[in-house]
Design a protein around this motif. Structure first.
Motif, mmCIF file in Angstrom:
data_model
loop_
_atom_site.group_PDB
_atom_site.id
_atom_site.type_symbol
_atom_site.label_atom_id
_atom_site.label_comp_id
_atom_site.label_asym_id
_atom_site.label_seq_id
_atom_site.Cartn_x
_atom_site.Cartn_y
_atom_site.Cartn_z
ATOM 1 N N UNK A 18 0.846 -1.196 0.000
ATOM 2 C CA UNK A 18 0.000 0.000 0.000
ATOM 3 C C UNK A 18 0.882 1.246 0.000
ATOM 4 N N UNK A 19 0.413 2.281 -0.674
ATOM 5 C CA UNK A 19 1.245 3.491 -0.713
ATOM 6 C C UNK A 19 0.409 4.748 -0.642
ATOM 7 N N UNK A 20 1.121 5.835 -0.323
ATOM 8 C CA UNK A 20 0.492 7.147 -0.340
ATOM 9 C C UNK A 20 1.044 7.926 -1.532
ATOM 10 N N UNK A 21 0.172 8.693 -2.177
ATOM 11 C CA UNK A 21 0.619 9.517 -3.307
ATOM 12 C C UNK A 21 0.628 10.964 -2.842
ATOM 13 N N UNK A 22 1.787 11.621 -2.938
ATOM 14 C CA UNK A 22 1.886 12.979 -2.397
ATOM 15 C C UNK A 22 1.528 14.061 -3.410
ATOM 16 N N UNK A 23 1.615 13.727 -4.697
ATOM 17 C CA UNK A 23 1.279 14.726 -5.722
ATOM 18 C C UNK A 23 1.117 14.010 -7.065
ATOM 19 N N UNK A 24 0.537 14.735 -8.033
ATOM 20 C CA UNK A 24 0.418 14.177 -9.380
ATOM 21 C C UNK A 24 1.722 14.450 -10.108
ATOM 22 N N UNK A 25 2.338 13.409 -10.566
ATOM 23 C CA UNK A 25 3.623 13.625 -11.199
ATOM 24 C C UNK A 25 3.959 12.447 -12.116
ATOM 25 N N UNK A 26 4.624 12.731 -13.256
ATOM 26 C CA UNK A 26 5.012 11.610 -14.130
ATOM 27 C C UNK A 26 6.165 10.792 -13.530
#
Ligand SMILES: Cc1ncc(COP(=O)(O)O)c(C=O)c1O
Length: 372
Positions: free
Chosen positions: A221-229
Motif C-alpha cells: 500500500x502506498x500514499x501519493x503525495x502529488x500528481x507527477x510523471x
C-alpha cells in the motif's frame, strides 16, 4: 566528420553493465543508489537523486518550489529550451534576461531590469562550466535554481556548482562531461525538498513497496503525495555513470588540455575572441569551446569548417527570439550579437591530437583566406 561534442565510453562501462545483467537487475536498484552515493561523495553534496534526464530534473526542480501559478522565473535567453519549458510546464512564466558577452552567463546586472513583483526565482546556467557570479545574484533574495548541466566539475570557492543555490540540476546526456546516454539528477541542501523529490520522481509515490517492506505490514500500500510523471533512471544508466565517474578526473584533464591549447593558439588571432577562463576562486568544466568573431564571417567560418570535415554549432539560439515564448519584443543585445557571431567548436575526449592540430590549422587557414 569531426564532431563538435562527444564522450568516451568503453570497457569499464561494459563491465559495469555486465554485472547488472548478471545480477538480473536492470531497472532502478542498487547501481542507481550507488551512483547517487558516489556522485554525492565526489561533489560533496548533502543529497542527490538521479533522474532520467537533465530536462526532467529542471521540471522537477521548479515543481519543488511550489510557486503560485503565474510566478515569473528569470533565466538567461542564451540557454537550452528545456530551461524555459520546465518553467512553462509548471504554470510559471519564463522571463528572459541577457547574458554577459564575455562569459555567456547571466549576471546581477542583466537580471535586475527584469525583476517585477511577480518574480519568484532565478534560474542560472553555468555556461560551458564557467561559474556564474552567484554571490551577487543571491543578494536579490529570490529562489535560485542552478542549472549545472555544463558544470559537473565546476566550483566556486570550495563548493561545486549545483550545490550553492536552493536546488541544482545536472545532465548526463550522451555528450556531457559525465556521459550516460540519457540521465540527470537533482540536489538540494533542503531535506524537505529532497524528500519530496524522491517521492515525485516515482509517480508521486511516497515509498515504493520494496522500501516500505522493511517498515510496515501491508507494504504494497502506498500514499501519493502529488500528481507527477515517472522520471526514474535505471541501473544500466547508473552502471555507465559509475564507470564515467571513476574516469571523470582523467576526462576533465583531457578537456583542459585541449582548452589550453586552443586558448594559446586562438589568442594570437585578432579576428576572434576566446572564451573566459575560470577566475581565481573558480574551477571550469570545459564543456564546450565558444568563440566569437569580431566580424560578419561566422557563417562563412562554419561552412568552411564543415567542408573541411569539422562540425560546429551554435549553442544557443536565444530563446526570446523564438515566437512560442511571446518575447520577441525584447531586445537582448549581447545574446542577439552572439547569435550572429558565436560558434562552438569541437572539444571532447574523443578528439585526437591530430584532430586538435587540424582544427587549429583549418581555422587559421580561414583567417588567411579572408585576410582577417
Ligand atoms: C544548459 C542545459 N540545461 C539542461 C539541459 C537538458 O539536459 P538533458 O539533455 O539531460 O535533458 C541541457 C542539455 O543539453 C543543457 O545544455
Amino acid at each position: 566528420m569531426i564532431s563538435v561534442f562527444g564522450s568516451k565510453v568503453g570497457k569499464e562501462e561494459l563491465e559495469e553493465i555486465r554485472t547488472s545483467i548478471e545480477n538480473q537487475w536492470i531497472g532502478i536498484g542498487p547501481k542507481t543508489k550507488l551512483f547517487e552515493e558516489k556522485f554525492s561523495e565526489r561533489l560533496g553534496l548533502n543529497d542527490f537523486i538521479m533522474l532520467d534526464s537533465g530536462s526532467n530534473s529542471l521540471y522537477l526542480a521548479i515543481k519543488l518550489l511550489s510557486l503560485p501559478a503565474g510566478s515569473e522565473i528569470i533565466l538567461p535567453t542564451f540557454t537550452w529550451i528545456s530551461c524555459a519549458t520546465a518553467i512553462v510546464l509548471n504554470n510559471c512564466k519564463p522571463v528572459f534576461a541577457d547574458i554577459d558577452i564575455e562569459t555567456q552567463n547571466i549576471t546581477a546586472g542583466t537580471i535586475a531590469p527584469m525583476i517585477t513583483d511577480k518574480t519568484k526565482a532565478i534560474m542560472v546556467v553555468h555556461y560551458a562550466g564557467k561559474p556564474v557570479k552567484l554571490n551577487e545574484i543571491k543578494e536579490f533574495g529570490l529562489h535560485i535554481i542552478e542549472d549545472a548541466a555544463h558544470a559537473v566539475d565546476s566550483k566556486i570557492g570550495g563548493k561545486y556548482c549545483g550545490s550553492i543555490g536552493d536546488i541544482g540540476i545536472y545532465s548526463f546526456d550522451g555528450v556531457k562531461n559525465l556521459a550516460i546516454g540519457e540521465a540527470g539528477g537533482v540536489t538540494s541542501n533542503n531535506k524537505e525538498l529532497m524528500k519530496k523529490a524522491k517521492a515525485l520522481r516515482y509517480c508521486g509515490i511516497e515509498k515504493s513497496g520494496f522500501e516500505a517492506s522493511t517498515t510496515k505490514n501491508r507494504w504494497w500500500e502506498y500514499n501519493v503525495v502529488d500528481f507527477f510523471p515517472k522520471l526514474i533512471p535505471d541501473d544500466i544508466s547508473a552502471s555507465i555513470g559509475l564507470a564515467q565517474l571513476r574516469k571523470l578526473d582523467e576526462l576533465q584533464e583531457y578537456r583542459k588540455y585541449i582548452w589550453d591549447i586552443y586558448q594559446d593558439e586562438f589568442a594570437k588571432l585578432s579576428w576572434l575572441n576566446i572564451p573566459r577562463d575560470a577566475d581565481e576562486n573558480e574551477r571550469h568544466s570545459y564543456f564546450t569551446y565558444f568563440i566569437r568573431l569580431n566580424n560578419d564571417k561566422r557563417d562563412d567560418l562554419a561552412n568552411y569548417l564543415y567542408e573541411k570535415g569539422i562540425y560546429t554549432t551554435l549553442r544557443y539560439q536565444p530563446l526570446h527570439m523564438i515566437p512560442i515564448y511571446n518575447s520577441t519584443h525584447l531586445k537582448l543585445k549581447n545574446s542577439e550579437l552572439l547569435n550572429e557571431t558565436g560558434l562552438n567548436i569541437p572539444i571532447h575526449p574523443n578528439l585526437s591530437e591530430d584532430d586538435i592540430r587540424y582544427i587549429i590549422k583549418t581555422i587559421k587557414e580561414f583567417g588567411r583566406k579572408y585576410n582577417l
